[in-house]
Scaffold this motif. Sequence first.
Motif, PDB file in Angstrom:
ATOM      1  N   ASP A  29     -14.289   4.487   7.459  1.00  0.00           N
ATOM      2  CA  ASP A  29     -14.388   5.836   7.891  1.00  0.00           C
ATOM      3  C   ASP A  29     -13.208   6.180   8.674  1.00  0.00           C
ATOM      4  O   ASP A  29     -12.154   7.230   9.114  1.00  0.00           O
ATOM      5  CB  ASP A  29     -16.016   6.216   8.827  1.00  0.00           C
ATOM      6  N   TRP A  30     -12.463   4.884   9.445  1.00  0.00           N
ATOM      7  CA  TRP A  30     -11.787   5.015  10.272  1.00  0.00           C
ATOM      8  C   TRP A  30     -10.421   4.501   9.759  1.00  0.00           C
ATOM      9  O   TRP A  30      -9.796   4.221  10.367  1.00  0.00           O
ATOM     10  CB  TRP A  30     -12.361   3.965  11.254  1.00  0.00           C
ATOM     11  N   GLY A  31     -10.731   4.356   8.482  1.00  0.00           N
ATOM     12  CA  GLY A  31      -9.691   3.445   7.708  1.00  0.00           C
ATOM     13  C   GLY A  31      -8.637   2.242   7.942  1.00  0.00           C
ATOM     14  O   GLY A  31      -7.880   1.789   8.202  1.00  0.00           O
ATOM     15  N   LEU A  32      -9.843   1.231   8.193  1.00  0.00           N
ATOM     16  CA  LEU A  32     -10.088   0.103   8.821  1.00  0.00           C
ATOM     17  C   LEU A  32     -11.040  -0.916   7.441  1.00  0.00           C
ATOM     18  O   LEU A  32     -11.602  -0.680   6.734  1.00  0.00           O
ATOM     19  CB  LEU A  32     -10.666   0.105   9.934  1.00  0.00           C
ATOM     20  N   ASP A  33     -10.416  -2.027   7.812  1.00  0.00           N
ATOM     21  CA  ASP A  33     -11.000  -3.303   6.062  1.00  0.00           C
ATOM     22  C   ASP A  33     -12.427  -3.636   7.121  1.00  0.00           C
ATOM     23  O   ASP A  33     -12.913  -3.429   8.359  1.00  0.00           O
ATOM     24  CB  ASP A  33      -9.852  -3.837   5.929  1.00  0.00           C
ATOM     25  N   ASP A  34     -13.574  -4.005   6.159  1.00  0.00           N
ATOM     26  CA  ASP A  34     -14.807  -4.349   6.393  1.00  0.00           C
ATOM     27  C   ASP A  34     -14.656  -5.662   7.129  1.00  0.00           C
ATOM     28  O   ASP A  34     -15.515  -5.970   8.650  1.00  0.00           O
ATOM     29  CB  ASP A  34     -15.362  -4.728   4.972  1.00  0.00           C
ATOM     30  N   TRP A  35     -13.263  -6.235   7.089  1.00  0.00           N
ATOM     31  CA  TRP A  35     -13.607  -7.655   8.260  1.00  0.00           C
ATOM     32  C   TRP A  35     -13.592  -6.735   9.737  1.00  0.00           C
ATOM     33  O   TRP A  35     -14.576  -7.899  10.387  1.00  0.00           O
ATOM     34  CB  TRP A  35     -12.970  -8.665   7.658  1.00  0.00           C
TER      35      TRP A  35
END
Lengths: 142, 380
Positions: free
Chosen positions: B118-124
């Motif tokens: 949702d924040w434009g970030l990857d899961d890691w």
Amino acid sequence: MTQQIAIKEGLFTWPAEKPELLGSRCIHCGEAAFPAQNDCRACGSRETEITALGNRGTLWTWTIQSFMPKSPYLSDETPETFKPYGVGYVEMPGGVRVESRFELIEGQVPHIGMSLDLVILPFRTDESGQEIMMFSFKPAEE
Amino acid sequence: MDVAIIGIGLHPFGRSPTLTGQQQGASAIRTALADAGLTWKDMQFAYGGSQDGGNADALVNELGLTGLQFTNIWNGCATGGSSLHAAYTAIKSGEYDIGVVVGFDKHARGAFNPKPSDWGLDDWYGESGMMLTTQFFAMKFQRYMHDHGISNDSLIRVSEKAFQNGALTPTAWRREALSYEQIANSMMVSDPLRKYMFCSPAEGGAALILCNANIAERYTKKPIYLKAAAVRTRHYGSFEVFSPSQAMNVADAPTVTASKAAFELAGLGPKDVDVMQLQDTDSGTEIIHMAENGFCEHGEQEMLLREGATKIDGAMPVNTDGGCLANGEPVGASGLRQVHEICVQLRGEGGARQVPGSPKVGYTHVYGAPGLSGVNILTR
């Protein structure tokens, strides 16, 4: 033998004898980013290249995560086995401050300006038995 | 053309186990309408938002299907500020004369658990345990203490004041004053921030009725004028939550630019402000926001707090209703709760928590993920 895989491709050179963090650098304004991105968040250019950010940095700010986070945190721990960990921004020679976990040393309070070395550590084991490797830092030994 | 606030309403913050978030929003609107002596049918437009409470425009099911323009707004912690800004421009443009803004929420207990995508970030980033707002605020303040010579004493005094004010506020969630020692010895959550230095996600609703200032006196003897509403996002280099990396050169926070824009719009300056609401999702942010909004220099907070300057009877009263620390943070409602409190203070209706000396100018400020800020300036 247990297979080890990076938590995400492209975050660090690995396997490697001396792993480094990988980021991107804008070929126009020279600003660096971590993780690597195609577009430059400083000047908006779409031309960036992958760059090594180094493996020794300086702690810019820090805190200690004292309780086990809920989702999206994904580890093998239980609230009983959870061990507090350091989180900080580490100023890298590549010209960017990278947010990272860092290892806490018993009896040693972290401080701004301390020197830290990159380490790649097993973070959890996935369903198929592979070890998921994550970057972290530990106090540098001079 | 000026914009006036003629009706204010809150659904008490905290926990309302028998009510949905939307019902708490509708409750706030009914209170605000009654305050203005108006009905739902009189509303020409509505802006509203919620993070976890569902769509705001579904409130028409409860309030009446009148056909009004109802726009849902979602803008993180600045949701209320953005709704208010939208209403402000709708009236200023001359398109509408009278309408309502509403914010409400109903969060589960415990810290927020954001989804990285949702924040434009990857899961890691989330999986490895770095996506916690509590960590960010702790790290931001750790550095601030280092750069500006602020000590733990300031953090404790902010919390002490918040719960003192909460105890005086009937609609607050935390209504028990805490001693300096209770706060100083509470559990360390994220160094240097302790348990009683963080606000908690909560429930509640807030609503405001706004109109063209030319017609305000038809509805109230005490109109409050919204002199400025400004929302700004982060610049490259500002130190923000949910950032896997930060630039080497630290830029001004969005609070600084939103604050400057609002003062310019209002034709006023920090010295004109008599009572203020500054986002206090933790004690450290309230301290930083005192300076970022122009009310003091960086580093002066230590002395100001020791002197009690931010208390209700101090020179610069901050968060007179206990702020987020004592009210909790229902994200959608929180920014409008701040404006509600400033209206109460400017009307002189604060009761036990009333700022002395008939305050004339009020100020509200929100700040939130992923680096945005909303500022409003109000006068009577």
